[in-house]
Design a protein around this motif. Structure first.
Motif, PDB file in Angstrom:
ATOM      1  N   UNK A  91      -2.906  -4.521 -11.612  1.00 32.05           N
ATOM      2  CA  UNK A  91      -3.647  -3.642 -12.521  1.00 32.05           C
ATOM      3  C   UNK A  91      -2.890  -2.326 -12.709  1.00 32.05           C
ATOM      4  N   UNK A  92      -2.400  -1.787 -11.595  1.00 28.38           N
ATOM      5  CA  UNK A  92      -1.648  -0.526 -11.667  1.00 28.38           C
ATOM      6  C   UNK A  92      -0.396  -0.689 -12.536  1.00 28.38           C
ATOM      7  N   UNK A 120       0.833  -1.211   0.000  1.00 32.94           N
ATOM      8  CA  UNK A 120       0.000   0.000   0.000  1.00 32.94           C
ATOM      9  C   UNK A 120       0.867   1.260   0.000  1.00 32.94           C
ATOM     10  N   UNK A 121       1.833   1.302   0.910  1.00 34.71           N
ATOM     11  CA  UNK A 121       2.645   2.510   1.066  1.00 34.71           C
ATOM     12  C   UNK A 121       3.503   2.804  -0.147  1.00 34.71           C
ATOM     13  N   UNK A 122       4.067   1.746  -0.735  1.00 32.80           N
ATOM     14  CA  UNK A 122       4.975   1.959  -1.870  1.00 32.80           C
ATOM     15  C   UNK A 122       4.203   1.983  -3.191  1.00 32.80           C
ATOM     16  N   UNK A 123       3.238   1.039  -3.312  1.00 34.47           N
ATOM     17  CA  UNK A 123       2.621   0.832  -4.630  1.00 34.47           C
ATOM     18  C   UNK A 123       1.211   1.348  -4.796  1.00 34.47           C
ATOM     19  N   UNK A 124       0.566   1.783  -3.693  1.00 37.50           N
ATOM     20  CA  UNK A 124      -0.761   2.389  -3.847  1.00 37.50           C
ATOM     21  C   UNK A 124      -1.943   1.501  -3.502  1.00 37.50           C
ATOM     22  N   UNK A 148       3.944   1.043  -8.310  1.00 37.99           N
ATOM     23  CA  UNK A 148       3.444  -0.327  -8.136  1.00 37.99           C
ATOM     24  C   UNK A 148       4.521  -1.329  -8.550  1.00 37.99           C
ATOM     25  N   UNK A 149       5.257  -0.986  -9.604  1.00 37.09           N
ATOM     26  CA  UNK A 149       6.346  -1.856 -10.073  1.00 37.09           C
ATOM     27  C   UNK A 149       7.447  -1.960  -9.005  1.00 37.09           C
ATOM     28  N   UNK A 150       7.764  -0.825  -8.414  1.00 38.84           N
ATOM     29  CA  UNK A 150       8.790  -0.817  -7.360  1.00 38.84           C
ATOM     30  C   UNK A 150       8.328  -1.658  -6.163  1.00 38.84           C
ATOM     31  N   UNK A 151       7.027  -1.538  -5.832  1.00 36.10           N
ATOM     32  CA  UNK A 151       6.494  -2.299  -4.684  1.00 36.10           C
ATOM     33  C   UNK A 151       6.731  -3.795  -4.885  1.00 36.10           C
TER      34      UNK A 151
END
Ligand SMILES: Nc1ncnc2c1ncn2[C@@H]1O[C@H](COP(=O)(O)OP(=O)(O)O)[C@@H](O)[C@H]1O
Ligand SMILES: CC(=O)OP(=O)(O)O
Ligand SMILES: [Mg+2]
Length: 398
Positions: free
Chosen positions: A289-290, A276-280, A298-301
């Motif tokens: 989906x993101x 949630x914190x990193x990717x939304x 989201x990719x980094x998460x």
């Protein structure tokens, strides 16, 4: 005898009603995305070898409300599976934190409830909702035995060099500060399935539970010898809303230089971090989906998430002095083939070689997705914490 099992997780309630000792599931279901948009109940009834699925979409703001709706589904309407509350002889509850008090399934009484309450602050996303579910079940099934099965129980075999932190003994003796470990019921269940399938009791296994909470456990001779969650279910892997491992200096820094209170820090690390914190979003399906929409956060998460798992696999390969099998389980581990691929990528030094076709073809039953030349078996095993809890309840009451 009918045993109802209630497995309340941080974002969901899973439940099953079993006929024991036949081990037959009469109905099962889950309430998902509790407290976030898009919550729903999926309730399945098994009758005469047929499965009827009922889906209800409605915002469910908390676990108590979700459980009340589930209990109504059990006893009301054309798909009711019980005619009166007395039909349920025992209710088995997942309780996440048992501290050092509980090593096995335990009959719930006032003293046990008090212990569970005492541990609220150590497992703030879990023990309060587990407790709420116990209260709702006590009010509904007044004649039933209520039994608690603790996530921490399976990890009581962890040796002291792994369960003690390198702080003075006083903190262990006076404040019980040590590694407890969580998801024990799941790690126990899937590792037993793996041992059975490998046909080798002394297997060296790494069990990777990836749900909303995530943890990884090193298992030798069927016993937990180390695990990534510690004093509370916050350390180790990157999770849905939890940070996993973080240098405690960050906490000192935010308190000293940004005026953070303890409550704000707890909220940050337990509820606003991780995917949630990193990717939304805390939900892996949303993250996927993101990413498909080109979202870099989201990719980094996902990169952080997979990298952390890989690091623990390396560490547990050392702790176990070798690996016979790794297991992927729980919501993400069972359903997200890309995570499994990202974790297993470039682990050939450890003898871990994924078969991509088998990984793609996985269908919700114990499957070996490793290549024929892989030294280590890569297993995907659907966890069944409810079945494990029902068995432990049955054994306790008989
Ligand atoms: N089809 C899917 N693809 C990817 N992730 C999924 C899928 N289904 C469920 N998940 C993930 O599983 C997570 C929940 O896992 P689960 O084991 O049910 O969690 P918990 O028991 O901790 O509530 C969700 O956050 C979601 O990200
Ligand atoms: C202990 C824990 O993190 O549980 P869950 O995965 O259900 O949140
Ligand atoms: Mg869970």
């Amino acid at each position: 005898m009918n045993i109802l099992v209630i497995n309340s997780g941080s974002s969901s309630i899973k439940y099953q009603l079993f006929k024991m000792p036949l081990q037959q599931a009469v109905c099962s279901g889950l309430v998902e995305r509790i407290g976030i948009e898009g919550s729903f109940i999926k309730h399945s009834v098994f009758k005469n070898q047929e499965k009827t699925v009922i889906e209800i979409e409605a915002f469910i703001s908390n676990h108590g409300e979700g459980l009340k709706q589930v209990l109504a589904l059990l006893s009301e309407g054309e798909h009711a599976v019980i005619s009166k509350p007395e039909d349920v002889v025992a209710v088995g509850h997942r309780v996440v934190h048992g501290g050092e008090h509980f090593a096995g399934a335990t009959l719930i009484n006032d003293e046990v409830k008090q212990q569970i309450r005492k541990l609220f602050s150590l497992a703030p996303l879990h023990n309060p909702v587990n407790y709420k579910c116990i209260e709702v079940a006590e009010q509904t099934f007044t004649s039933a035995k209520q039994v608690a099965v603790f996530d921490t129980a399976f990890h009581q075999t962890i040796p002291r060099q792994a369960f003690r932190y390198a702080i003075p003994e006083w903190y262990y003796k006076e404040h019980s500060i040590r590694v407890y470990g969580f998801h024990g019921t799941s790690h126990k269940y899937v590792s037993e399935q793996a041992i059975h399938s490998l046909g080798k009791a002394d297997s060296k296994i790494i069990s990777i539970h990836l749900g909303n909470g995530c943890s990884i456990t090193a298992i030798k001779n069927g016993q937990s010898i180390d695990t990534s969650m510690g004093f509370g279910p916050l350390s180790g892997l990157v999770m849905g809303t939890r940070s996993g491992d973080i240098d405690p200096s960050v906490i000192f820094h935010l308190m000293e230089h940004a005026g953070y209170t303890l409550e704000q820090l707890s909220t940050l690390l337990n509820k606003q971090s991780g995917l949630l914190g990193v990717g939304g979003s805390s939900d892996m399906r949303d993250i996927r989906k993101l990413i498909s929409e080109g979202n870099e956060n989201a990719k980094l998460a996902i990169e952080l998430y997979a990298y952390r798992i890989k690091k623990f696999i390396g560490s547990y390969a050392a702790v176990l002095n070798g690996i016979d099998a790794i297991i992927f389980t729980a919501g993400v581990g069972e359903n997200d083939l890309e995570i499994r691929a990202a974790v297993c990528k470039e682990l050939s030094y450890l003898g871990i070689e994924l078969d991509e076709a088998k990984n793609k073809g996985y269908k919700q039953e114990l499957t070996d997705i490793s290549r024929a030349d892989s030294k280590v078996k890569i297993l995907v095993i659907p966890t069944n914490e409810e079945y494990e809890i029902a068995s432990q309840c049955f054994n306790l009451l008989n």
